[in-house]
Design a protein around this motif. Structure first.
Motif, PDB file in Angstrom:
ATOM      1  N   GLN A 195      18.203  26.286 -43.931  1.00  0.00           N
ATOM      2  CA  GLN A 195      16.989  25.476 -44.083  1.00  0.00           C
ATOM      3  C   GLN A 195      16.165  25.942 -45.276  1.00  0.00           C
ATOM      4  O   GLN A 195      15.055  25.461 -45.484  1.00  0.00           O
ATOM      5  N   TYR A 231       5.096  31.738 -43.207  1.00  0.00           N
ATOM      6  CA  TYR A 231       3.880  30.971 -42.942  1.00  0.00           C
ATOM      7  C   TYR A 231       2.930  31.843 -42.125  1.00  0.00           C
ATOM      8  O   TYR A 231       2.936  31.823 -40.902  1.00  0.00           O
ATOM      9  N   VAL A 276      -0.116  31.887 -41.277  1.00  0.00           N
ATOM     10  CA  VAL A 276      -1.035  31.323 -40.289  1.00  0.00           C
ATOM     11  C   VAL A 276      -0.296  31.137 -38.963  1.00  0.00           C
ATOM     12  O   VAL A 276      -0.818  31.430 -37.886  1.00  0.00           O
ATOM     13  N   PHE A 302      18.010  25.387 -33.751  1.00  0.00           N
ATOM     14  CA  PHE A 302      17.314  25.736 -34.991  1.00  0.00           C
ATOM     15  C   PHE A 302      16.286  26.835 -34.774  1.00  0.00           C
ATOM     16  O   PHE A 302      15.557  27.209 -35.688  1.00  0.00           O
ATOM     17  N   LEU A 354      19.290  19.708 -25.657  1.00  0.00           N
ATOM     18  CA  LEU A 354      18.680  20.908 -26.218  1.00  0.00           C
ATOM     19  C   LEU A 354      17.200  20.976 -25.838  1.00  0.00           C
ATOM     20  O   LEU A 354      16.483  19.968 -25.901  1.00  0.00           O
ATOM     21  N   GLN A 394       0.648  24.920 -47.076  1.00  0.00           N
ATOM     22  CA  GLN A 394       1.827  25.722 -46.739  1.00  0.00           C
ATOM     23  C   GLN A 394       3.016  25.356 -47.622  1.00  0.00           C
ATOM     24  O   GLN A 394       4.134  25.823 -47.383  1.00  0.00           O
ATOM     25  N   TRP A 419       4.225  22.192 -47.988  1.00  0.00           N
ATOM     26  CA  TRP A 419       4.980  21.049 -47.483  1.00  0.00           C
ATOM     27  C   TRP A 419       4.345  19.746 -47.972  1.00  0.00           C
ATOM     28  O   TRP A 419       3.181  19.485 -47.714  1.00  0.00           O
ATOM     29  N   TYR A 465      12.785  19.221 -42.410  1.00  0.00           N
ATOM     30  CA  TYR A 465      13.836  19.950 -41.681  1.00  0.00           C
ATOM     31  C   TYR A 465      14.462  19.000 -40.672  1.00  0.00           C
ATOM     32  O   TYR A 465      14.048  18.921 -39.513  1.00  0.00           O
ATOM     33  N   VAL A 496      17.047  18.825 -38.844  1.00  0.00           N
ATOM     34  CA  VAL A 496      17.560  19.289 -37.559  1.00  0.00           C
ATOM     35  C   VAL A 496      16.410  19.376 -36.556  1.00  0.00           C
ATOM     36  O   VAL A 496      16.536  18.981 -35.383  1.00  0.00           O
ATOM     37  N   LYS A 497      15.274  19.876 -37.031  1.00  0.00           N
ATOM     38  CA  LYS A 497      14.084  19.953 -36.189  1.00  0.00           C
ATOM     39  C   LYS A 497      13.567  18.546 -35.882  1.00  0.00           C
ATOM     40  O   LYS A 497      13.101  18.269 -34.774  1.00  0.00           O
ATOM     41  N   TYR A 516      15.643  16.937 -33.156  1.00  0.00           N
ATOM     42  CA  TYR A 516      15.225  17.486 -31.859  1.00  0.00           C
ATOM     43  C   TYR A 516      13.919  16.851 -31.393  1.00  0.00           C
ATOM     44  O   TYR A 516      13.782  16.447 -30.242  1.00  0.00           O
ATOM     45  N   ARG A 560      14.288  13.318 -29.921  1.00  0.00           N
ATOM     46  CA  ARG A 560      14.905  13.346 -28.590  1.00  0.00           C
ATOM     47  C   ARG A 560      13.932  13.935 -27.565  1.00  0.00           C
ATOM     48  O   ARG A 560      13.818  13.434 -26.439  1.00  0.00           O
ATOM     49  N   ASP A 561      13.206  14.975 -27.976  1.00  0.00           N
ATOM     50  CA  ASP A 561      12.243  15.613 -27.083  1.00  0.00           C
ATOM     51  C   ASP A 561      11.132  14.629 -26.709  1.00  0.00           C
ATOM     52  O   ASP A 561      10.685  14.580 -25.557  1.00  0.00           O
ATOM     53  N   ARG A 596      12.337  12.304 -24.034  1.00  0.00           N
ATOM     54  CA  ARG A 596      12.361  12.963 -22.725  1.00  0.00           C
ATOM     55  C   ARG A 596      10.959  13.152 -22.163  1.00  0.00           C
ATOM     56  O   ARG A 596      10.681  12.840 -21.005  1.00  0.00           O
ATOM     57  N   LEU A 597      10.048  13.698 -23.003  1.00  0.00           N
ATOM     58  CA  LEU A 597       8.689  13.982 -22.537  1.00  0.00           C
ATOM     59  C   LEU A 597       7.982  12.707 -22.100  1.00  0.00           C
ATOM     60  O   LEU A 597       7.344  12.668 -21.040  1.00  0.00           O
ATOM     61  N   PHE A 654      -2.683  24.962 -37.421  1.00  0.00           N
ATOM     62  CA  PHE A 654      -1.598  24.690 -38.373  1.00  0.00           C
ATOM     63  C   PHE A 654      -0.693  23.567 -37.904  1.00  0.00           C
ATOM     64  O   PHE A 654       0.307  23.249 -38.552  1.00  0.00           O
TER      65      PHE A 654
END
Lengths: 204, 204
Positions: free
Chosen positions: A49, A59, A61, A172, A183, B49, B51, B59, B61-62, B65, B68-69, B72-73, B172
């Motif tokens: 990454q 990071y 913070v 990750f 996951l 930061q 970004w 990212y 991959v994040k 996730y 999908r999260d 579910r939530l 953050f």
């Protein structure tokens, strides 16, 4: 339907994995679930990454939050914790030792001992002497044999394969819980993952 | 001792804030706590930061996730959710409108309506027509006046100050909960934050 395993993927240098190894076995046992611990290395996944260090160092913070959060979480759960003088520590040796110890009845004690060494006692888990002492305290009666096995090509290969498997399955960060393809990231999602596991896989 | 407020800091473009605005008021009310909603902009904080986009886009991959999260939530909590065709959406107008609406009895409905527009109905919260419709549906009887106020220097300044305050207090990501100096990150830490608040500030 084959019941998937309830896998918790941990990285020896990861702070939140310290919480997971201390709380997960009891939480899972209370719901009749056994844990399969899986050790992997976050370094290669972070590097893919573009990170050459822990994101908590990159990071600051976020890092400041994490250390305070660890104090609170460990306080809430009665887990010993003291911010180590070095972070992250090199977890390669310890990860290999844990890989070599899979299936041993003292694996859980070994994990908790290694994380306490790093995150409560400020000891260096990259030092074979430290790891040997933790092995003995965990109930292993042949620490030198386990350390030798940990240095074998078989175990080195197995840990590399595990890390590649983690990456392939979308991991990750650590701890991560995998129930088949599903996951869950973070020690605070263990209960959600247990609910998912039990609802999908049926009661044991 | 003065009781601190129980502040939940949200960003209009943030997925997990969608969960927070739908679950937090009931969770807090069940423990006798009132929420102070605080809207800020993550863009300047992310840029500081390094970004230039949401970390969920930087990212992937994040990001995979997270989507999908969210499914579910939101499924677990009965919250409407559909992955929007654009992410993140520009939340500046909506953030200014929410800032202008502070103190209104329909603020909670406005928040839920704006997040549903973005994260369940795939509508563009940067479009004044969309925001006007959500204001009216939330119970505001003068949507045009609120939109005009949202464009005022006073509100623009206030939102900039809020964002600077968030950064100064260590925020953050979103949602974040602040109880005095104590920061909790993520919608899954609302209960922890309530426990902290009640133990430190005493029962109401």
């Amino acid at each position: 339907m084959t019941k998937p395993s309830f896998e918790i993927w941990i990285e020896l240098a990861s702070t939140y994995s310290h919480v997971a190894v201390h709380v997960a076995e009891r939480a899972a046992a209370a719901r009749g679930v056994g844990i399969t611990w899986r050790t992997f290395l976050l370094g290669p996944i972070f590097r893919a990454q573009g990170w050459g260090d822990s994101p908590f160092n990159l990071y600051p913070v976020k890092g400041a939050y994490m250390w305070r959060d660890m104090e609170r979480l460990c306080g809430n759960h009665g887990i010993p914790f003291r911010r180590p003088s070095q972070f992250p520590r090199n977890g390669l040796l310890a990860a290999r030792v844990v890989t070599a110890a899979e299936g041993q009845p003292w694996l859980g004690e070994l994990l908790r001992g290694l994380y306490r060494a790093n995150f409560a006692e400020d000891r260096d888990i990259a030092d074979p002497g430290c790891v040997r002492a933790v092995l003995a305290a965990a109930g292993c009666d042949a620490p030198d044999a386990v350390l030798a096995e940990a240095g074998s090509d078989r175990i080195k290969h197995q840990l590399r394969e595990r890390t590649e498997e983690a990456r392939r399955r979308g991991v990750f960060g650590a701890p991560s819980i995998l129930v088949g393809d599903e996951l869950f990231w973070g020690q605070d999602r263990i209960d959600d993952a247990l609910t998912w596991y039990l609802s999908r896989a049926g009661q044991p």
